[in-house]
Design a protein around this motif. Sequence first.
Motif, PDB file in Angstrom:
ATOM      1  N   VAL A   1       0.772  -1.079  -0.095  1.00 53.10           N
ATOM      2  CA  VAL A   1       0.038  -0.074  -0.114  1.00 53.10           C
ATOM      3  C   VAL A   1       0.795   1.317   0.183  1.00 53.10           C
ATOM      4  O   VAL A   1       1.726   1.456   0.848  1.00 53.10           O
ATOM      5  N   PHE A   2       0.749   2.016  -0.960  1.00 55.26           N
ATOM      6  CA  PHE A   2       1.525   3.263  -1.281  1.00 55.26           C
ATOM      7  C   PHE A   2       0.613   4.368  -0.658  1.00 55.26           C
ATOM      8  O   PHE A   2      -0.508   4.383  -0.780  1.00 55.26           O
ATOM      9  N   ALA A   3       1.274   5.766  -0.547  1.00 54.94           N
ATOM     10  CA  ALA A   3       0.550   6.714  -0.139  1.00 54.94           C
ATOM     11  C   ALA A   3       0.044   7.341  -1.410  1.00 54.94           C
ATOM     12  O   ALA A   3      -0.822   8.192  -1.535  1.00 54.94           O
ATOM     13  N   SER A   4       1.044   7.360  -2.574  1.00 47.88           N
ATOM     14  CA  SER A   4       0.489   8.023  -3.885  1.00 47.88           C
ATOM     15  C   SER A   4       0.772   6.946  -5.108  1.00 47.88           C
ATOM     16  O   SER A   4       1.645   6.328  -4.973  1.00 47.88           O
ATOM     17  N   LYS A   5       0.305   7.338  -6.035  1.00 50.45           N
ATOM     18  CA  LYS A   5       0.765   6.605  -7.456  1.00 50.45           C
ATOM     19  C   LYS A   5       1.958   6.676  -7.863  1.00 50.45           C
ATOM     20  O   LYS A   5       2.760   5.952  -8.217  1.00 50.45           O
ATOM     21  N   GLU A   6       2.502   8.231  -7.603  1.00 50.33           N
ATOM     22  CA  GLU A   6       3.844   8.515  -7.762  1.00 50.33           C
ATOM     23  C   GLU A   6       4.905   7.957  -7.162  1.00 50.33           C
ATOM     24  O   GLU A   6       5.672   7.347  -7.451  1.00 50.33           O
ATOM     25  N   HIS A   7       4.569   7.737  -5.705  1.00 48.18           N
ATOM     26  CA  HIS A   7       5.602   6.960  -4.988  1.00 48.18           C
ATOM     27  C   HIS A   7       5.724   5.577  -5.286  1.00 48.18           C
ATOM     28  O   HIS A   7       6.693   4.817  -5.202  1.00 48.18           O
ATOM     29  N   ALA A   8       4.561   4.896  -5.694  1.00 45.32           N
ATOM     30  CA  ALA A   8       4.388   3.469  -6.132  1.00 45.32           C
ATOM     31  C   ALA A   8       5.340   3.440  -7.440  1.00 45.32           C
ATOM     32  O   ALA A   8       5.864   2.385  -7.214  1.00 45.32           O
TER      33      ALA A   8
ATOM     34  N   GLN B   1      -1.386  -4.237  -5.172  1.00 40.72           N
ATOM     35  CA  GLN B   1      -0.851  -2.895  -4.671  1.00 40.72           C
ATOM     36  C   GLN B   1      -1.985  -1.762  -4.862  1.00 40.72           C
ATOM     37  O   GLN B   1      -2.694  -2.110  -5.854  1.00 40.72           O
ATOM     38  N   HIS B   2      -2.146  -1.101  -4.073  1.00 39.84           N
ATOM     39  CA  HIS B   2      -2.978  -0.063  -4.184  1.00 39.84           C
ATOM     40  C   HIS B   2      -2.414   1.300  -3.563  1.00 39.84           C
ATOM     41  O   HIS B   2      -1.500   1.255  -2.923  1.00 39.84           O
ATOM     42  N   VAL B   3      -3.197   2.418  -3.717  1.00 40.47           N
ATOM     43  CA  VAL B   3      -2.861   3.691  -3.219  1.00 40.47           C
ATOM     44  C   VAL B   3      -3.844   4.284  -2.062  1.00 40.47           C
ATOM     45  O   VAL B   3      -5.137   3.860  -2.173  1.00 40.47           O
ATOM     46  N   GLU B   4      -3.396   4.518  -0.770  1.00 43.09           N
ATOM     47  CA  GLU B   4      -4.338   4.977   0.275  1.00 43.09           C
ATOM     48  C   GLU B   4      -3.311   6.338   0.765  1.00 43.09           C
ATOM     49  O   GLU B   4      -2.589   6.288   1.267  1.00 43.09           O
TER      50      GLU B   4
END
Length: 138
Positions: free
Chosen positions: A67-74, A97-100
């Motif tokens: 789980v990432f904080a943002s799509k860019e960070h992913a 994987q998803h964004v939260e």
Amino acid sequence: MKTDAQRIARACIELSREIPEKDQPLLAEAALALLELKGLKSAIRIFPRLLKEASIALGGSEPVTVVFASKEHAEQSMHSLAAALKALPRSADIAAQHVEPSLIGGVRVEIGDERLEYTVRSLLLTAMQDLRNPSPQS
């Protein structure tokens, strides 16, 4: 009791590798019916865990959720995260994987029952707890 349920789980995993994917739900229903027929109704609740253990024991990999904080960070982190997973003592593959956005920054990794928090949100929550409940100075 657990041994029979474990044997059924192992057989289920072995058979699932031999049959078409479209037939796998039928296999799962048959395994649950067999548990009930053998008087192992209480094992039905833990059967998903037994399946996962059997899969890993038979050389399967453990699913990882990231789980990432943002799509860019992913996008920036996936390569280094995949390299880090290869260093684990057990086989693990990123299954989801998803964004939260509420994480604020960082990443949360879930491997089986383990949850590893490397997020700004978790650091802030820990800091707030420490401020509310300061430890006595020596």
